[in-house]
Design an enzyme around this catalytic site. Structure first.
Site, PDB file in Angstrom:
ATOM      1  N   ARG A  46      52.767  62.031  63.433  1.00 56.37           N
ATOM      2  CA  ARG A  46      53.269  61.660  64.747  1.00 56.37           C
ATOM      3  C   ARG A  46      52.274  60.857  65.584  1.00 56.37           C
ATOM      4  NH1 ARG A  46      56.035  67.161  66.456  1.00 56.37           N
ATOM      5  NH2 ARG A  46      54.578  67.729  64.810  1.00 56.37           N
ATOM      6  N   LYS A 148      53.338  74.162  48.806  1.00 54.09           N
ATOM      7  CA  LYS A 148      53.781  75.496  49.125  1.00 54.09           C
ATOM      8  C   LYS A 148      53.598  75.755  50.616  1.00 54.09           C
ATOM      9  CE  LYS A 148      50.687  78.811  49.538  1.00 54.09           C
ATOM     10  NZ  LYS A 148      49.319  78.694  50.035  1.00 54.09           N
ATOM     11  N   HIS A 178      48.449  74.492  43.309  1.00 51.62           N
ATOM     12  CA  HIS A 178      47.164  73.919  42.881  1.00 51.62           C
ATOM     13  C   HIS A 178      46.435  74.813  41.871  1.00 51.62           C
ATOM     14  CE1 HIS A 178      45.335  76.411  46.046  1.00 51.62           C
ATOM     15  NE2 HIS A 178      44.160  76.170  45.490  1.00 51.62           N
ATOM     16  N   LYS A 182      43.937  73.993  38.058  1.00 51.32           N
ATOM     17  CA  LYS A 182      42.594  74.474  37.723  1.00 51.32           C
ATOM     18  C   LYS A 182      42.390  74.448  36.213  1.00 51.32           C
ATOM     19  CE  LYS A 182      42.249  77.385  41.842  1.00 51.32           C
ATOM     20  NZ  LYS A 182      41.291  76.652  42.681  1.00 51.32           N
ATOM     21  N   GLU A 216      38.780  86.319  48.005  1.00 51.01           N
ATOM     22  CA  GLU A 216      38.119  85.331  48.867  1.00 51.01           C
ATOM     23  C   GLU A 216      37.244  86.053  49.877  1.00 51.01           C
ATOM     24  OE1 GLU A 216      40.648  81.748  49.922  1.00 51.01           O
ATOM     25  OE2 GLU A 216      42.105  83.365  49.927  1.00 51.01           O
ATOM     26  N   ASP A 235      51.326  84.067  50.641  1.00 50.20           N
ATOM     27  CA  ASP A 235      50.312  83.014  50.598  1.00 50.20           C
ATOM     28  C   ASP A 235      49.699  82.868  49.198  1.00 50.20           C
ATOM     29  OD1 ASP A 235      48.633  81.066  51.994  1.00 50.20           O
ATOM     30  OD2 ASP A 235      46.991  82.480  51.695  1.00 50.20           O
ATOM     31  N   HIS A 240      50.483  81.415  43.483  1.00 50.57           N
ATOM     32  CA  HIS A 240      49.316  81.258  42.615  1.00 50.57           C
ATOM     33  C   HIS A 240      49.183  82.371  41.568  1.00 50.57           C
ATOM     34  CE1 HIS A 240      48.463  78.218  45.474  1.00 50.57           C
ATOM     35  NE2 HIS A 240      47.833  78.956  46.360  1.00 50.57           N
ATOM     36  N   LYS A 340      41.655  88.555  51.469  1.00 52.02           N
ATOM     37  CA  LYS A 340      40.639  87.871  52.276  1.00 52.02           C
ATOM     38  C   LYS A 340      39.543  88.884  52.587  1.00 52.02           C
ATOM     39  CE  LYS A 340      43.229  84.073  53.234  1.00 52.02           C
ATOM     40  NZ  LYS A 340      42.934  82.792  52.581  1.00 52.02           N
ATOM     41  N   LYS A 345      33.878  85.481  46.366  1.00 53.67           N
ATOM     42  CA  LYS A 345      34.955  84.544  46.055  1.00 53.67           C
ATOM     43  C   LYS A 345      35.040  84.473  44.535  1.00 53.67           C
ATOM     44  CE  LYS A 345      37.455  80.519  46.346  1.00 53.67           C
ATOM     45  NZ  LYS A 345      38.770  80.407  46.953  1.00 53.67           N
TER      46      LYS A 345
END
Ligand code: BG6
Length: 488
Positions: A46, A148, A178, A182, A216, A235, A240, A340, A345
């Site tokens: 925009r 997604k 994604h 990997k 993570e 999420d 995934h 999280k 990670k």
């Protein structure tokens, strides 16, 4: 060798994903010589920006998200010449569509590949697809890439698919996940089907259970608006982790063709045993972090990170036990978890083989454990027992370790790079087919429904730990343990 010249139109071009992932991915491929100098990348959003201003933003983004030794000024300058910007709200039929059309039609043959990449709010996908089509921008060599999340439950996912499907045939719709980009996830297919030994042992006779973890250390990262409406199940798990599960569990596909592969993946999803929404605790643990430590620093609770510090019940951690109702996997639990603010990670798949019989070497031999490390530092390890050198039959455990290929190449390749060019080439094998998304939603939707009726909310866990106690209990029932507890 470069792919054929193309035009990449990105909707949501000023957003975080474009800046953090999409432009850096295209830059790296350009730097490697895979993108021709007459290809074009057209950002739309925009904001009223001109080409130059947008290019400067893109330059800044590359500076932040591409490693310094991959950033070469002259290459960046050449790359930025590919970049254009058209101010446009893709969800509205008014606006500068003519400008976009004129740009795309200038200096390009009619059959040039066009990719429309939708990195906007997903509830706009249908409208954008409609406008692209009605404004005459879609051709037989056009594809549409959908980020997604596709919907927020089964019904809304179906609607997105239906709305986009009205204007784009399924074979031109590329739903990106994604994790399929990997290297180490793709490698699972090679590992399983290129090694007859493993292939023969890949079933309930030999395998006790499987764990798939995507942990993570980060918290909300300022994405509170999106994340709080989503939560870890939508999420990470719906897409995934279930995608990784399909690759671990699928039957041998007839070929590596996109549809042969995806037929098998979809079969795994439709064979998942439905969960009982009234008895979710038997299969699912959900958590939300409270304050704790991450990276040696004190970090606030999830609720404190949220704007307005609401009493949110959104889960930042999910662990669940999935079972696949087929001959190969009957009785073998697949434990999936993602959270999280975990201690590290790490994404990995642990395949726990069954224990041996007691005898020759004393007590029962523990089962072997194959660990597929997806990130960081991709590797496959399979520790084996060997005789300790000397006069006795003592045992040593040795690491039969194999790195995946040439790590210095793999480590820096981002999952978006390959996928973005696969869309140009029209290779959908590593994208999620309509029936896959819907089957995955079908399986997770009862969890969402069950939770929405359960007022107790998520269990707390301290930031910097492996989730709530309920996650451990989920495995204890069967005498299983999460991998970090074995190691400890
Ligand atoms: C995204 C999620 O899809 O995947 C994020 O929306 C998450 O919340 C990310 O952080 C993880 O991706 P990766 O590649 O870093 O494991």
């Amino acid at each position: 060798e470069p792919v054929e010249s193309f035009d990449y139109v990105i909707f949501g071009a000023t957003g975080d994903l474009t800046m953090r992932k999409l432009l850096p991915a295209l830059y790296r491929r350009f730097a490697e010589g895979q993108i021709t100098a007459d290809s074009r990348i057209v950002g739309t959003a925009r904001s009223p920006l001109d080409d130059e201003t947008y290019r400067e933003r893109a330059r800044k983004a590359l500076g932040e998200h591409v490693r310094a030794d991959e950033l070469i000024d002259a290459t960046v300058n050449r790359f930025l010449r590919l970049v254009h910007y058209v101010s446009l709200n893709g969800a509205e039929s008014t606006g500068n569509w003519d400008g976009l059309k004129t740009l795309l039609e200038s200096n390009a043959s009619a059959d040039r590949v066009r990719v429309f990449y939708l990195a906007t709010a997903p509830d706009l996908y249908g409208e954008i697809a409609r406008n692209v089509s009605e404004q005459g921008l879609r051709s037989d060599t056009s594809r549409i890439v959908l980020e997604k999340p596709i919907g927020t439950d089964l019904d809304t996912a179906r609607k997105v698919n239906e709305n986009v499907g009205r204007y784009f045939p399924e074979n031109s719709i590329f739903r990106i996940d994604h994790y399929l980009g990997k290297e180490a996830v793709q490698n699972i297919i090679a590992l399983r089907f290129a090694n007859p030994m493993l292939e023969r042992m890949w079933d309930r006779e030999s395998i006790d259970y499987v764990q798939i973890t995507a942990a993570e250390t980060v918290g909300l990262e300022g994405r509170g608006g999106y994340y709080d409406g989503s939560g870890a199940l939508r999420d990470m798990i719906q897409n995934h982790l279930l995608q990784v599960l399909t690759v671990v569990a699928m039957e041998r596909p007839e070929s590596l063709d996109a549809d042969a592969l995806r037929d098998e993946k979809v079969r795994v999803l439709t064979s998942l045993k439905p969960l009982d929404r009234n008895n979710l605790r038997a299969n699912v643990a959900r958590g939300q972090y409270v304050q704790g430590t991450a990276g040696g620093k004190a970090v606030p609770a999830y609720r404190e990170e949220l704007p307005g510090e609401t009493e949110s019940n959104t889960e930042t951690f999910v662990a669940l036990k999935a079972e696949i109702d087929n001959d190969r996997w009957q009785g073998v639990p697949f434990y999936l978890r993602s959270g999280k603010r975990m201690p590290e990670k790490v994404t990995e798949v642990v395949v726990q083989f069954r224990a041996g019989e007691p005898g020759l070497f004393g007590e029962a031999r523990p089962g072997s454990r194959l660990v597929i490390r997806v990130q960081p530092n991709e590797s496959v390890t399979l520790p084996l027992f060997v005789k300790h050198p000397g006069n006795s039959f003592g045992l040593d455990e040795v690491d039969a370790l194999s790195k995946l290929g040439q790590p210095e190449r793999i480590r820096y390749r981002d999952s978006y790079e390959g996928l973005m060019l696969d869309a140009v080439k029209g290779s959908p094998a590593l994208f999620v087919r309509k029936d896959e998304t819907e089957a995955a939603w079908k399986w997770v939707t009862p969890i969402l429904e069950g939770w929405s009726q359960d007022e107790t909310g998520p269990d707390s866990y301290e930031a910097g730990t492996w989730g709530p106690e309920s996650a451990r209990e989920l495995l204890q029932q069967a005498g299983h343990v999460w991998v970090e507890d074995i190691a400890a």
